[in-house]
Write a protein that holds these residues in place. Structure first.
Motif, PDB file in Angstrom:
ATOM      1  N   UNK A   1      49.533  24.464  64.686  1.00  0.00           N
ATOM      2  CA  UNK A   1      50.377  24.919  63.582  1.00  0.00           C
ATOM      3  C   UNK A   1      50.376  23.877  62.458  1.00  0.00           C
ATOM      4  N   UNK A   2      50.557  22.605  62.835  1.00  0.00           N
ATOM      5  CA  UNK A   2      50.570  21.550  61.825  1.00  0.00           C
ATOM      6  C   UNK A   2      49.243  21.406  61.120  1.00  0.00           C
ATOM      7  N   UNK A   3      48.137  21.536  61.857  1.00  0.00           N
ATOM      8  CA  UNK A   3      46.826  21.462  61.230  1.00  0.00           C
ATOM      9  C   UNK A   3      46.608  22.585  60.236  1.00  0.00           C
ATOM     10  N   UNK A   4      47.089  23.783  60.598  1.00  0.00           N
ATOM     11  CA  UNK A   4      46.981  24.918  59.690  1.00  0.00           C
ATOM     12  C   UNK A   4      47.787  24.678  58.417  1.00  0.00           C
ATOM     13  N   UNK A   5      49.000  24.180  58.576  1.00  0.00           N
ATOM     14  CA  UNK A   5      49.850  23.941  57.410  1.00  0.00           C
ATOM     15  C   UNK A   5      49.269  22.879  56.490  1.00  0.00           C
ATOM     16  N   UNK A   6      48.651  21.862  57.073  1.00  0.00           N
ATOM     17  CA  UNK A   6      48.159  20.737  56.273  1.00  0.00           C
ATOM     18  C   UNK A   6      46.789  20.977  55.672  1.00  0.00           C
TER      19      UNK A   6
END
Length: 391
Positions: free
Chosen positions: A265-270
């Motif tokens: 999720x964090x990789x997608x957001x960043x």
């Protein structure tokens, strides 16, 4: 008015001889505050460096640690391997070694190469979109002739596809090749240049063309290479028993799986180039040790992680590297220390690039498991404090 330019000393007759190297070292000692004692004391004979570096002055000596044994269940790499890793980052080799221990006890890492291709991407410019569309159709009709011209420039390169992408009056193409044991960027450039010359001779209405249009995305991570592959596309996967994970790392698999969901999720957001943890760490360390083009880490480090928490609590983890650019022949792979490191894994020379690619991918997976378990068990910072501080 600027001061006069003082060029680096060069010997046009023999720039790789001892006298030329000594002249540059003396020049630097005169113009800087560095004694260059260690830079000048490497074991590599400068006479073997033409084609690898210009204006040599010595070597950058990077510490090499040994991780392993790494158990690989591949189609090219099979058995236990000890992996040389060149790095100055404390904890890196220890972390990868821990991951290798876990996965060795779990039965090893299964590796699969699913695609292999290297590109050069020319563009052709017309006055209008219809001209570009017509060239696209013509290229499809004359693929065999274009292939023969391109392959006439190389012994190991094979043209497997010409991708087409039109925008406005411009036709972007990606000439895809297999390149044997070489990384292949230079090979594909030479072959595609010959093909483009032939195309221009047959189609004089082409207004302009460029051999590389930035569509191969050399040394840059890109979405097209995530989908279409550049270099080797390799999958490394393993299933780790819950009991083994907790016994060795003190991390519970259900917590690791939750952390993996959040990290994706964090990789997608960043907008990161992968949803894994640190693929660039292991790839860079192996690349430096083994004479790879280190700038290729920018695209080789792209990775796609998929994980499952099985019903019995076991943890399945896979990592797909869609653009792993490696070589066992050519470039820096034949230099003395780099060849020795490849020899440690049985990966030097012709016929070994698939084996090397699988070992690199398996190493990356081990690093993912080790770091993921350290974060989940709350031991990441303490490990760096213990092993990563020297000042």
């Amino acid at each position: 008015m600027s001061e006069d330019r003082v060029p680096v000393p060069r010997d046009r007759e023999n720039d790789y001889g001892p006298a030329a190297v000594d002249a540059r070292l003396a020049f630097l000692r005169e113009h800087t505050e560095s004694s260059l004692e260690h830079v000048a004391s490497g074991s590599i004979d400068p006479s073997v460096l033409p084609g690898n570096v210009e204006s040599p002055i010595g070597v950058a000596q990077v510490p090499i640690g040994l991780a392993g044994p790494l158990k690989v269940n591949g189609e090219h790499a099979q058995g236990d391997f000890y992996v040389p890793m060149a790095t100055t980052e404390g904890t890196l080799v220890a972390s990868y070694s821990r991951g290798m221990r876990i996965l060795h006890e779990a039965g090893g890492v299964t590796t699969t190469i699913t695609d292999d291709r290297m590109q050069r991407a020319p563009s052709f410019v017309f006055d209008d979109a219809r001209g570009a569309r017509e060239l696209g159709a013509w290229i499809r009709e004359h693929h065999d002739e274009i292939r023969d011209v391109a392959e006439s420039t190389t012994r190991s390169g094979k043209l497997i596809e010409i991708e087409q992408y039109q925008a406005g009056p411009i036709l972007f193409c990606r000439f895809d090749y297999t390149t044997g044991d070489a990384a292949g960027q230079n090979l594909t450039g030479k072959a595609t240049e010959a093909a483009c010359r032939w195309i221009l001779e047959q189609r004089p209405e082409i207004r302009d063309h460029f051999l590389e249009s930035n569509f191969a995305t050399d040394k840059k991570a890109s979405q097209i290479n995530v989908l279409k592959t550049r270099g080797k596309r390799v999958v490394a996967e393993a299933t780790i028993p819950a009991e083994l994970m907790e016994r060795v790392t003190r991390a519970r698999t259900e917590r690791m799986y939750r952390a993996r969901q959040i990290a994706t999720f964090g990789g997608l957001m960043s907008g990161a180039n992968n949803n894994g943890s640190h693929s660039a760490n292991g790839i860079t360390a192996i690349f430096i040790a083994c004479g790879q083009d280190v700038a290729n880490v920018s695209e080789s480090s792209t990775a796609l992680v998929y994980a499952e928490l099985r019903e019995n609590g076991d943890y399945y983890y896979s990592i797909t590297i869609p653009s792993l650019i490696v070589a066992t022949y050519g470039g820096g792979t034949g230099l003395p220390t780099q060849k020795e490191c490849l020899d440690v894994m049985g990966c030097s020379g012709a016929g070994k690039v698939g084996k090397f690619a699988e070992i690199v991918a398996a190493t990356v997976l081990c690093g993912e498991i080790s770091l993921g378990s350290a974060i989940s068990a709350g031991e990441w910072v303490s490990a760096h404090d213990q092993l990563g501080r020297n000042r």
